[in-house]
Design an enzyme around this catalytic site. Sequence first.
Site, PDB file in Angstrom:
ATOM      1  N   ALA A  14       1.267  -0.988  -0.165  1.00 17.74           N
ATOM      2  CA  ALA A  14       0.410  -0.185  -0.398  1.00 17.74           C
ATOM      3  C   ALA A  14       1.215   1.041   0.102  1.00 17.74           C
ATOM      4  O   ALA A  14       0.380   2.109  -1.047  1.00 17.74           O
ATOM      5  CB  ALA A  14      -0.967   0.106   0.987  1.00 17.74           C
ATOM      6  N   CYS A  45       3.110 -13.153  -0.571  1.00 15.72           N
ATOM      7  CA  CYS A  45       1.593 -14.033  -0.962  1.00 15.72           C
ATOM      8  C   CYS A  45       3.063 -14.881  -1.737  1.00 15.72           C
ATOM      9  O   CYS A  45       2.854 -16.332  -1.819  1.00 15.72           O
ATOM     10  CB  CYS A  45       1.336 -13.677  -2.143  1.00 15.72           C
ATOM     11  SG  CYS A  45      -0.102 -12.426  -1.377  1.00 15.72           S
ATOM     12  N   VAL A  83       8.151   4.334  13.006  1.00 15.96           N
ATOM     13  CA  VAL A  83       6.973   5.752  13.494  1.00 15.96           C
ATOM     14  C   VAL A  83       6.249   5.097  14.666  1.00 15.96           C
ATOM     15  O   VAL A  83       5.708   4.505  14.441  1.00 15.96           O
ATOM     16  CB  VAL A  83       6.079   6.148  12.408  1.00 15.96           C
ATOM     17  CG1 VAL A  83       5.522   7.248  12.572  1.00 15.96           C
ATOM     18  CG2 VAL A  83       7.210   7.057  11.299  1.00 15.96           C
ATOM     19  N   ASP A 283      -3.033  -3.393   4.643  1.00 14.09           N
ATOM     20  CA  ASP A 283      -3.794  -4.238   6.157  1.00 14.09           C
ATOM     21  C   ASP A 283      -3.861  -3.690   7.116  1.00 14.09           C
ATOM     22  O   ASP A 283      -4.044  -4.413   8.349  1.00 14.09           O
ATOM     23  CB  ASP A 283      -2.561  -5.304   5.670  1.00 14.09           C
ATOM     24  CG  ASP A 283      -2.058  -6.466   4.741  1.00 14.09           C
ATOM     25  OD1 ASP A 283      -2.781  -6.384   4.305  1.00 14.09           O
ATOM     26  OD2 ASP A 283      -1.381  -7.294   4.996  1.00 14.09           O
ATOM     27  N   ASN A 305      -2.486  -2.945  -2.943  1.00 12.03           N
ATOM     28  CA  ASN A 305      -2.017  -2.180  -3.498  1.00 12.03           C
ATOM     29  C   ASN A 305      -3.334  -0.864  -4.304  1.00 12.03           C
ATOM     30  O   ASN A 305      -2.489  -0.250  -4.826  1.00 12.03           O
ATOM     31  CB  ASN A 305      -1.193  -3.105  -4.962  1.00 12.03           C
ATOM     32  CG  ASN A 305      -0.137  -3.721  -4.725  1.00 12.03           C
ATOM     33  OD1 ASN A 305       0.476  -2.757  -4.986  1.00 12.03           O
ATOM     34  ND2 ASN A 305      -0.155  -4.855  -4.596  1.00 12.03           N
ATOM     35  N   LYS A 361     -21.296 -30.889 -10.959  1.00 12.31           N
ATOM     36  CA  LYS A 361     -19.956 -31.537 -10.922  1.00 12.31           C
ATOM     37  C   LYS A 361     -19.464 -31.394 -12.392  1.00 12.31           C
ATOM     38  O   LYS A 361     -21.036 -31.736 -13.027  1.00 12.31           O
ATOM     39  CB  LYS A 361     -19.944 -33.223 -10.323  1.00 12.31           C
ATOM     40  CG  LYS A 361     -19.868 -32.913  -8.901  1.00 12.31           C
ATOM     41  CD  LYS A 361     -20.344 -34.034  -8.248  1.00 12.31           C
ATOM     42  CE  LYS A 361     -20.982 -34.042  -6.585  1.00 12.31           C
ATOM     43  NZ  LYS A 361     -21.152 -35.969  -6.531  1.00 12.31           N
ATOM     44  N   TYR A 425     -15.224 -21.771 -26.270  1.00 14.21           N
ATOM     45  CA  TYR A 425     -14.926 -22.802 -26.387  1.00 14.21           C
ATOM     46  C   TYR A 425     -14.389 -23.207 -26.237  1.00 14.21           C
ATOM     47  O   TYR A 425     -14.121 -23.551 -28.866  1.00 14.21           O
ATOM     48  CB  TYR A 425     -16.700 -23.510 -26.631  1.00 14.21           C
ATOM     49  CG  TYR A 425     -16.723 -25.405 -26.570  1.00 14.21           C
ATOM     50  CD1 TYR A 425     -16.325 -26.298 -25.722  1.00 14.21           C
ATOM     51  CD2 TYR A 425     -16.491 -25.530 -28.025  1.00 14.21           C
ATOM     52  CE1 TYR A 425     -16.126 -27.470 -25.989  1.00 14.21           C
ATOM     53  CE2 TYR A 425     -15.985 -27.273 -28.149  1.00 14.21           C
ATOM     54  CZ  TYR A 425     -16.115 -27.751 -27.971  1.00 14.21           C
ATOM     55  OH  TYR A 425     -16.191 -29.278 -27.801  1.00 14.21           O
TER      56      TYR A 425
END
Length: 447
Positions: A14, A45, A83, A283, A305, A361, A425
Amino acid sequence: MEKYNIVIIGGVAAGTSAAASAKRINNSLNIAIFQKEPYISYGGCGLPYVISGDVESPESVIALTPELFKEKKGADVFVNNEVYDIDFSNKIVYVKNNSEEKKIQYDKLVISTGASPIIPNFKAWGENGIFKLRNPDDAKNILNFIKSHNPKKAVIIGGGFIGIETAEALKKHNMDITIIEGTDHLLGNIEPEIHEEFINALKEKGINVVFNTFAKDITKENNSFKVITDNNTFEADMVIVSIGVRPNTEFLKNKGLNMARNGAIIVNDKMETNINDVYSAGDCATVNHYITKENVYIPLGTTANKQGRIAGKNIAGENDSFVGVVGSLITKFEDIEYAKTGLTLKEAIEKGFNADSVYIKSGSRAHYYKGSKKIKMKLIFEKKTGRILGGQFIGGEIHPRLNTITSLIYNNGTVEMLRNMDLAYSPPFSPVWDIDLVAATQAIKKL
C-alpha cells in the site's frame, strides 16, 4: 524540523503504491516513506513458494530495494525507521531508528503500517525451529533450519491460506505434517460440500488435520518441540505459527482515529480516515464489501495495492474511489485448487438475502480430451432476482471460472445473464457446457 508534502508510514504494497501513484500525477511532490523493516517492497504471497522451491530464493520476491525505489519512483525511503507516535493536531510524526529520534512534519499522511502475525505467549517462541512466515527473513530462517536440521515432523498451527500453502511447501521437504485448527473447518468461510472435498484430498495426500483444537503452549525439550493443546500434545521437529494477523495500529489507539474492533483503521472509498489529511490503506485498514456495503477486514496484497494507489491519486489532486472487494481468494495444495468469491450461502442468508444455491460437478475440458480435471462448484444467488452473490470451486483449472463469477458480481449480474454468456469453448479448455453455464441453468430452475 524536516517537512514533506506526503509522509507514508509503511511500505511493501500500500505505501509504495501510494507514493508511486502520487508522484506519477505530480512529480514535484516531496514524499517520504518510513519503513520499520529493512525491506521496502516485496511479494509476501510468494513466501510459501520460496520454501517449496517453486520460487528460486527469498530475494526473488523482493521487487525493489530502497535505493532502486528512490531512483525509479522518486520518493525518499527510510528503512529500519519506526514511526512510534503521531501528533495529528500539529501534523508531526515521531520517528526512531538505532541511532536517533526525530520529528517530521507532513501536509498529508498515509498510514499503511500493515499487519503482524498473531503470536500467543508460547514459552518456546524465539527458539530456532518455531517460525512465523511474514517477510523474506522468515523464509530464509525456515530454509536455513531445514538445511541444517533436516526436520522430519512439522506442526502448523492454523489452517488458513498461509497454513495450507506452507503445509504444501514443507511436504516437498519430505516431512510429516499435522495442521492444528481451532475451528471445525479450514480456509475461512468455505462451503461445507467444498470443505469435505478439500479435507478428503488432504487426507489422501497424507496430511493430518486436527479440528476444534487450540494450541495452549509450545515447549522445547532437547531438539524437539511439544505443541500442547486443549485436547492433546503433538511432538514436532519444527513449528509454524499461522493463526491470523492483527493490524499494526496499537500505537495509534486513543488518538481519535475511528477503528474497527480489531484495530483496523476505518476508511471511506477515497481512503480517507475521520481525521483531516490522514489516509490509510492496506492490511491496517478496513475495506468496503461490494455486496453488503459494510466495512470488513480482508487483508490481501491485491487490495493493499489498489487502496494505496487510490490514496496516492486523491492526495495528488485526482478524484478516484475504491468500489470495494468481494473476498476473491484462490490457493492450492499440490494439484487440488480451491477458490471463492462473494458470499457463502450462510453469509448471504445472515445478511438478509433470500438466497439459494446449486452444487455442480463437471470436468475442466471436453471429456474425451486428455488432462481434464474434476471440478466441483457451488453457486449462490438471490432467489427473487437471480442476482449472483457468490461462488466456490474445488478441483483443477478453476481460476478462469472463478473470475467469470467475480466479474458478474461486480456488475450485479444474474444467473440468467451467466447462462447466456458466450464463453469461449475448445476441447483443451472446456466442455461445450462449461461448469459455470451448467450452474446457471440449474439455478434458473430454482428461481
